[in-house]
Enzyme design. Structure first.
Site, PDB file in Angstrom:
ATOM      1  N   THR A 133     -11.463  -4.075   1.771  1.00 49.65           N
ATOM      2  CA  THR A 133     -10.243  -4.756   1.351  1.00 49.65           C
ATOM      3  C   THR A 133      -9.215  -4.846   2.476  1.00 49.65           C
ATOM      4  O   THR A 133      -9.205  -4.004   3.380  1.00 49.65           O
ATOM      5  CB  THR A 133      -9.625  -3.992   0.161  1.00 49.65           C
ATOM      6  OG1 THR A 133      -8.327  -4.485  -0.091  1.00 49.65           O
ATOM      7  CG2 THR A 133      -9.514  -2.494   0.432  1.00 49.65           C
ATOM      8  N   ASP A 134      -8.317  -5.830   2.351  1.00 50.58           N
ATOM      9  CA  ASP A 134      -7.226  -5.943   3.330  1.00 50.58           C
ATOM     10  C   ASP A 134      -6.196  -4.818   3.166  1.00 50.58           C
ATOM     11  O   ASP A 134      -5.383  -4.573   4.057  1.00 50.58           O
ATOM     12  CB  ASP A 134      -6.536  -7.313   3.228  1.00 50.58           C
ATOM     13  CG  ASP A 134      -5.928  -7.618   1.864  1.00 50.58           C
ATOM     14  OD1 ASP A 134      -6.029  -6.778   0.943  1.00 50.58           O
ATOM     15  OD2 ASP A 134      -5.334  -8.719   1.714  1.00 50.58           O
ATOM     16  N   GLU A 135      -6.244  -4.123   2.000  1.00 52.53           N
ATOM     17  CA  GLU A 135      -5.213  -3.110   1.734  1.00 52.53           C
ATOM     18  C   GLU A 135      -5.284  -1.935   2.702  1.00 52.53           C
ATOM     19  O   GLU A 135      -4.328  -1.180   2.822  1.00 52.53           O
ATOM     20  CB  GLU A 135      -5.319  -2.597   0.295  1.00 52.53           C
ATOM     21  CG  GLU A 135      -5.137  -3.699  -0.719  1.00 52.53           C
ATOM     22  CD  GLU A 135      -4.708  -3.195  -2.094  1.00 52.53           C
ATOM     23  OE1 GLU A 135      -4.339  -2.030  -2.232  1.00 52.53           O
ATOM     24  OE2 GLU A 135      -4.742  -4.017  -3.025  1.00 52.53           O
ATOM     25  N   TYR A 159      -5.980   4.300  -3.772  1.00 48.07           N
ATOM     26  CA  TYR A 159      -7.087   3.333  -3.713  1.00 48.07           C
ATOM     27  C   TYR A 159      -7.371   2.922  -2.272  1.00 48.07           C
ATOM     28  O   TYR A 159      -8.509   3.039  -1.782  1.00 48.07           O
ATOM     29  CB  TYR A 159      -6.775   2.093  -4.570  1.00 48.07           C
ATOM     30  CG  TYR A 159      -7.658   0.908  -4.226  1.00 48.07           C
ATOM     31  CD1 TYR A 159      -9.017   0.908  -4.511  1.00 48.07           C
ATOM     32  CD2 TYR A 159      -7.125  -0.225  -3.581  1.00 48.07           C
ATOM     33  CE1 TYR A 159      -9.831  -0.164  -4.171  1.00 48.07           C
ATOM     34  CE2 TYR A 159      -7.929  -1.304  -3.245  1.00 48.07           C
ATOM     35  CZ  TYR A 159      -9.280  -1.265  -3.531  1.00 48.07           C
ATOM     36  OH  TYR A 159     -10.086  -2.331  -3.188  1.00 48.07           O
ATOM     37  N   LYS A 163     -10.662   3.567   0.176  1.00 47.46           N
ATOM     38  CA  LYS A 163     -11.456   2.485   0.786  1.00 47.46           C
ATOM     39  C   LYS A 163     -11.462   2.657   2.312  1.00 47.46           C
ATOM     40  O   LYS A 163     -12.482   2.439   2.967  1.00 47.46           O
ATOM     41  CB  LYS A 163     -10.886   1.106   0.418  1.00 47.46           C
ATOM     42  CG  LYS A 163     -11.078   0.700  -1.030  1.00 47.46           C
ATOM     43  CD  LYS A 163     -12.544   0.541  -1.446  1.00 47.46           C
ATOM     44  CE  LYS A 163     -13.221  -0.659  -0.821  1.00 47.46           C
ATOM     45  NZ  LYS A 163     -14.597  -0.841  -1.364  1.00 47.46           N
TER      46      LYS A 163
HETATM   47  P1  NAD Z   1     -14.492  -4.089 -10.213  1.00 52.89           P
HETATM   48  O1  NAD Z   1     -13.668  -2.891 -10.543  1.00 52.89           O
HETATM   49  O2  NAD Z   1     -14.364  -5.309 -11.022  1.00 52.89           O
HETATM   50  O3  NAD Z   1     -16.047  -3.693 -10.242  1.00 52.89           O
HETATM   51  C1  NAD Z   1     -16.523  -2.503  -9.693  1.00 52.89           C
HETATM   52  C2  NAD Z   1     -17.959  -2.301 -10.204  1.00 52.89           C
HETATM   53  O4  NAD Z   1     -18.469  -1.100  -9.623  1.00 52.89           O
HETATM   54  C3  NAD Z   1     -18.052  -2.120 -11.711  1.00 52.89           C
HETATM   55  O5  NAD Z   1     -19.128  -2.879 -12.232  1.00 52.89           O
HETATM   56  C4  NAD Z   1     -18.317  -0.625 -11.895  1.00 52.89           C
HETATM   57  O6  NAD Z   1     -19.057  -0.327 -13.077  1.00 52.89           O
HETATM   58  C5  NAD Z   1     -19.083  -0.315 -10.637  1.00 52.89           C
HETATM   59  N1  NAD Z   1     -18.975   1.101 -10.235  1.00 52.89           N
HETATM   60  C6  NAD Z   1     -17.842   1.859 -10.180  1.00 52.89           C
HETATM   61  N2  NAD Z   1     -18.148   3.100  -9.777  1.00 52.89           N
HETATM   62  C7  NAD Z   1     -19.493   3.120  -9.552  1.00 52.89           C
HETATM   63  C8  NAD Z   1     -20.395   4.110  -9.097  1.00 52.89           C
HETATM   64  N3  NAD Z   1     -19.991   5.346  -8.819  1.00 52.89           N
HETATM   65  N4  NAD Z   1     -21.695   3.770  -8.955  1.00 52.89           N
HETATM   66  C9  NAD Z   1     -22.133   2.537  -9.272  1.00 52.89           C
HETATM   67  N5  NAD Z   1     -21.332   1.557  -9.715  1.00 52.89           N
HETATM   68  C10 NAD Z   1     -20.018   1.854  -9.852  1.00 52.89           C
HETATM   69  O7  NAD Z   1     -14.213  -4.366  -8.684  1.00 52.89           O
HETATM   70  P2  NAD Z   1     -14.179  -5.768  -7.895  1.00 52.89           P
HETATM   71  O8  NAD Z   1     -12.831  -6.337  -8.000  1.00 52.89           O
HETATM   72  O9  NAD Z   1     -15.358  -6.551  -8.274  1.00 52.89           O
HETATM   73  O10 NAD Z   1     -14.349  -5.234  -6.406  1.00 52.89           O
HETATM   74  C11 NAD Z   1     -15.651  -5.066  -5.833  1.00 52.89           C
HETATM   75  C12 NAD Z   1     -15.485  -4.521  -4.413  1.00 52.89           C
HETATM   76  O11 NAD Z   1     -14.727  -5.448  -3.646  1.00 52.89           O
HETATM   77  C13 NAD Z   1     -14.743  -3.188  -4.350  1.00 52.89           C
HETATM   78  O12 NAD Z   1     -15.345  -2.418  -3.348  1.00 52.89           O
HETATM   79  C14 NAD Z   1     -13.328  -3.576  -3.932  1.00 52.89           C
HETATM   80  O13 NAD Z   1     -12.713  -2.549  -3.205  1.00 52.89           O
HETATM   81  C15 NAD Z   1     -13.607  -4.785  -3.060  1.00 52.89           C
HETATM   82  N6  NAD Z   1     -12.520  -5.804  -3.001  1.00 52.89           N
HETATM   83  C16 NAD Z   1     -11.970  -6.299  -4.148  1.00 52.89           C
HETATM   84  C17 NAD Z   1     -11.001  -7.303  -4.058  1.00 52.89           C
HETATM   85  C18 NAD Z   1     -10.371  -7.909  -5.297  1.00 52.89           C
HETATM   86  O14 NAD Z   1      -9.418  -8.693  -5.168  1.00 52.89           O
HETATM   87  N7  NAD Z   1     -10.843  -7.619  -6.496  1.00 52.89           N
HETATM   88  C19 NAD Z   1     -10.588  -7.773  -2.805  1.00 52.89           C
HETATM   89  C20 NAD Z   1     -11.174  -7.222  -1.654  1.00 52.89           C
HETATM   90  C21 NAD Z   1     -12.149  -6.244  -1.755  1.00 52.89           C
HETATM   91  O1  DAU Z   2      -5.816  -7.123  -1.543  1.00 50.25           O
HETATM   92  C1  DAU Z   2      -7.071  -6.869  -2.094  1.00 50.25           C
HETATM   93  C2  DAU Z   2      -6.914  -6.026  -3.330  1.00 50.25           C
HETATM   94  O2  DAU Z   2      -6.414  -6.884  -4.351  1.00 50.25           O
HETATM   95  C3  DAU Z   2      -8.214  -5.354  -3.773  1.00 50.25           C
HETATM   96  O3  DAU Z   2      -8.629  -4.457  -2.790  1.00 50.25           O
HETATM   97  C4  DAU Z   2      -8.014  -4.622  -5.109  1.00 50.25           C
HETATM   98  O4  DAU Z   2      -9.247  -4.097  -5.563  1.00 50.25           O
HETATM   99  C5  DAU Z   2      -7.488  -5.619  -6.119  1.00 50.25           C
HETATM  100  O5  DAU Z   2      -7.230  -4.961  -7.340  1.00 50.25           O
HETATM  101  C6  DAU Z   2      -6.204  -6.290  -5.610  1.00 50.25           C
HETATM  102  O6  DAU Z   2      -5.137  -5.315  -5.528  1.00 50.25           O
HETATM  103  P1  DAU Z   2      -3.628  -5.695  -5.956  1.00 50.25           P
HETATM  104  O7  DAU Z   2      -2.920  -4.446  -6.262  1.00 50.25           O
HETATM  105  O8  DAU Z   2      -3.017  -6.631  -4.974  1.00 50.25           O
HETATM  106  O9  DAU Z   2      -3.958  -6.552  -7.308  1.00 50.25           O
HETATM  107  P2  DAU Z   2      -3.240  -6.585  -8.731  1.00 50.25           P
HETATM  108  O10 DAU Z   2      -3.798  -7.764  -9.468  1.00 50.25           O
HETATM  109  O11 DAU Z   2      -3.261  -5.267  -9.410  1.00 50.25           O
HETATM  110  O12 DAU Z   2      -1.733  -6.915  -8.350  1.00 50.25           O
HETATM  111  C7  DAU Z   2      -1.397  -8.100  -7.642  1.00 50.25           C
HETATM  112  C8  DAU Z   2       0.098  -8.068  -7.398  1.00 50.25           C
HETATM  113  O13 DAU Z   2       0.767  -8.234  -8.663  1.00 50.25           O
HETATM  114  C9  DAU Z   2       0.617  -6.753  -6.841  1.00 50.25           C
HETATM  115  O14 DAU Z   2       1.686  -7.022  -5.949  1.00 50.25           O
HETATM  116  C10 DAU Z   2       1.130  -5.992  -8.067  1.00 50.25           C
HETATM  117  C11 DAU Z   2       1.614  -7.116  -8.958  1.00 50.25           C
HETATM  118  N1  DAU Z   2       1.508  -6.872 -10.423  1.00 50.25           N
HETATM  119  C12 DAU Z   2       0.317  -6.422 -10.915  1.00 50.25           C
HETATM  120  C13 DAU Z   2       0.160  -6.181 -12.272  1.00 50.25           C
HETATM  121  C14 DAU Z   2      -1.150  -5.665 -12.814  1.00 50.25           C
HETATM  122  C15 DAU Z   2       2.583  -7.137 -11.252  1.00 50.25           C
HETATM  123  O15 DAU Z   2       3.656  -7.575 -10.804  1.00 50.25           O
HETATM  124  N2  DAU Z   2       2.422  -6.916 -12.592  1.00 50.25           N
HETATM  125  C16 DAU Z   2       1.272  -6.425 -13.135  1.00 50.25           C
HETATM  126  O16 DAU Z   2       1.204  -6.191 -14.372  1.00 50.25           O
END
Ligand code: NAD
Ligand code: DAU
Length: 356
Positions: A133-135, A159, A163
């Site tokens: 992730t970019d975080e 988180y 990562k």
């Molecule tokens: P998600 O939470 O939707 O899905 C995570 C999946 O991993 C789930 O199906 C869960 O059951 C499985 N899981 C959790 N713990 C596990 C374990 N111990 N063993 C096996 N499976 C397990 O997450 P996502 O949003 O699909 O993100 C997927 C990946 O991409 C993560 O590594 C996250 O850090 C990364 N990522 C997410 C975003 C985003 O915006 N969602 C952006 C950049 C990177």
């Molecule tokens: O940047 C990549 C990341 O993006 C991934 O690594 C994470 O797995 C993914 O969950 C996401 O993280 P964020 O914290 O940016 O996503 P989220 O949707 O939780 O929040 C997006 C923005 O909105 C953040 O600035 C927090 C804000 N927010 C979020 C929620 C849930 C609100 O203002 N209200 C809310 O209820």
């Protein structure tokens, strides 16, 4: 030969599995623990498809991983499995340490053992792609340049720290043991099967249910949004031609303030499914107490991926967000099935203590 996808029942992982099998007949072994975020309904269209082998299990289970790698002669592992929600990491970091750090470590150990026993050619061709992730880069000021691959790691939440730890382990396994790894650091994804704890699906669902749209703090925090299928195509590109040991940032050049994102969702919903009282869904926007340690701005410089591997996103934010809202309108049954008792207790935990 086959690929092993971990976390393939989650949001991005399931989109990846569906996209992969839409373009290839290579078997996907999908290892997922099925936490609250994992949902086999995302993969319902693959029922009876012999190219998809689902295994319920933990990436921290070394023996299970090694047996799957050997049994299916895996040529590449794509590691999506993680605890992914920042707010949950603030309420309870333990699961993040377990899966994102210890789980990644055990996965690396199993992969290293398997890879050591491969023949020379298979060793050369093998890849472990770690999805990050970019975080991990921390928070940008308004005038800072977007994150490049060379940016310092400065994770701010449990988180992102977990990562970052996994990214460092992946890097170390290449440097020390020669394991052929690739890492991608992507910005915020959105699209189908996004669990409604995250901003975009939460606000779509709350809007349709007549509930408040909770904006943390002043709503001026910036995220850089990428349609999930573009993330999947970037991962395929890096897997095919990325340089071993290297890191690729993935993003769509779509920086938006949270309040603007939510207002956009409201206007699309106003157009596609107007409120019965004729008012805008924007009336439901409610400012609530900010997220502790909230990162102000993320922005990804994805120019390396474009320059070296020719990757570009197919969707703009405008096209992707419209498709996404339409998907949620068309898939209310999917949403209904994920709104379990556990989901309700999460909402109580995260939002009840925030004053409006
Ligand atoms: P998600 O939470 O939707 O899905 C995570 C999946 O991993 C789930 O199906 C869960 O059951 C499985 N899981 C959790 N713990 C596990 C374990 N111990 N063993 C096996 N499976 C397990 O997450 P996502 O949003 O699909 O993100 C997927 C990946 O991409 C993560 O590594 C996250 O850090 C990364 N990522 C997410 C975003 C985003 O915006 N969602 C952006 C950049 C990177
Ligand atoms: O940047 C990549 C990341 O993006 C991934 O690594 C994470 O797995 C993914 O969950 C996401 O993280 P964020 O914290 O940016 O996503 P989220 O949707 O939780 O929040 C997006 C923005 O909105 C953040 O600035 C927090 C804000 N927010 C979020 C929620 C849930 C609100 O203002 N209200 C809310 O209820």
């Amino acid at each position: 030969m086959s690929i092993l996808v971990t976390g393939g029942a989650g949001f991005i992982g399931s989109n990846f599995v569906l996209d992969w099998l839409a373009q290839s007949d290579e078997i996907v072994v999908n290892l997922d623990k099925l936490t609250y975020a994992g949902n086999l309904e995302n993969l319902a269209s693959l029922q009876g498809d012999a190219r998809h082998v689902f295994v319920k299990g933990d990436i921290g289970d070394y023996d299970l991983l090694l047996s799957l790698l050997e049994k299916h002669q895996v040529r590449a592992v794509i590691n999506f499995a993680a605890e992914s929600h920042v707010d949950r990491s603030i309420h309870g970091p333990e699961d993040f340490i377990q899966t994102n750090i210890l789980g990644s470590f055990r996965l690396l150990e199993a992969v290293r053992q398997y890879w050591n026993n491969l023949g020379q050619l298979a060793q050369q061709e093998f890849r472990l792609l770690h999805v990050s992730t970019d975080e991990v880069y921390g928070s940008l000021a308004q005038t800072d340049s977007p994150f490049a691959e060379s940016n310092q790691y400065q994770p701010n939440s449990p988180y992102s720290a977990s990562k970052a730890a996994s990214d460092h382990l992946v890097r170390a396994y290449h440097h020390t043991y020669g394991l052929p790894v690739l890492t991608t650091n992507c910005s915020n994804n959105y699209g189908p099967y996004h669990f409604p704890e995250k901003l975009i699906p939460l606000c779509i669902q709350n809007a349709l249910s007549g509930k408040p749209l909770p904006i943390y703090g002043d709503g001026q925090q910036i995220r850089d949004w990428l349609y999930v299928k573009d993330h999947c195509s970037a991962i395929r590109r890096v897997l095919a031609d990325g340089q071993v040991g290297e890191v690729y940032n993935v993003g769509g050049w779509n920086e938006k303030a949270n309040l603007d994102v939510v207002n956009t969702l409201c206007s699309i919903l106003d157009e596609l499914q107007a409120r019965s009282d004729g008012k805008s869904y924007a009336e439901q926007i409610t400012y609530v107490t900010d997220r502790p340690g909230h990162d102000r701005r993320y922005a990804i410089d994805a120019s390396r991926l474009e320059r070296e591997l020719g990757w570009k996103p197919a969707e703009t934010f405008e096209t992707g967000i419209k498709k996404t809202v339409q998907w949620y309108l068309d898939n209310q049954a999917w949403v209904g099935n994920v709104l379990s008792g556990d989901y309700q207790s999460w909402l109580d935990k995260n939002y009840a203590g925030r004053s409006a």
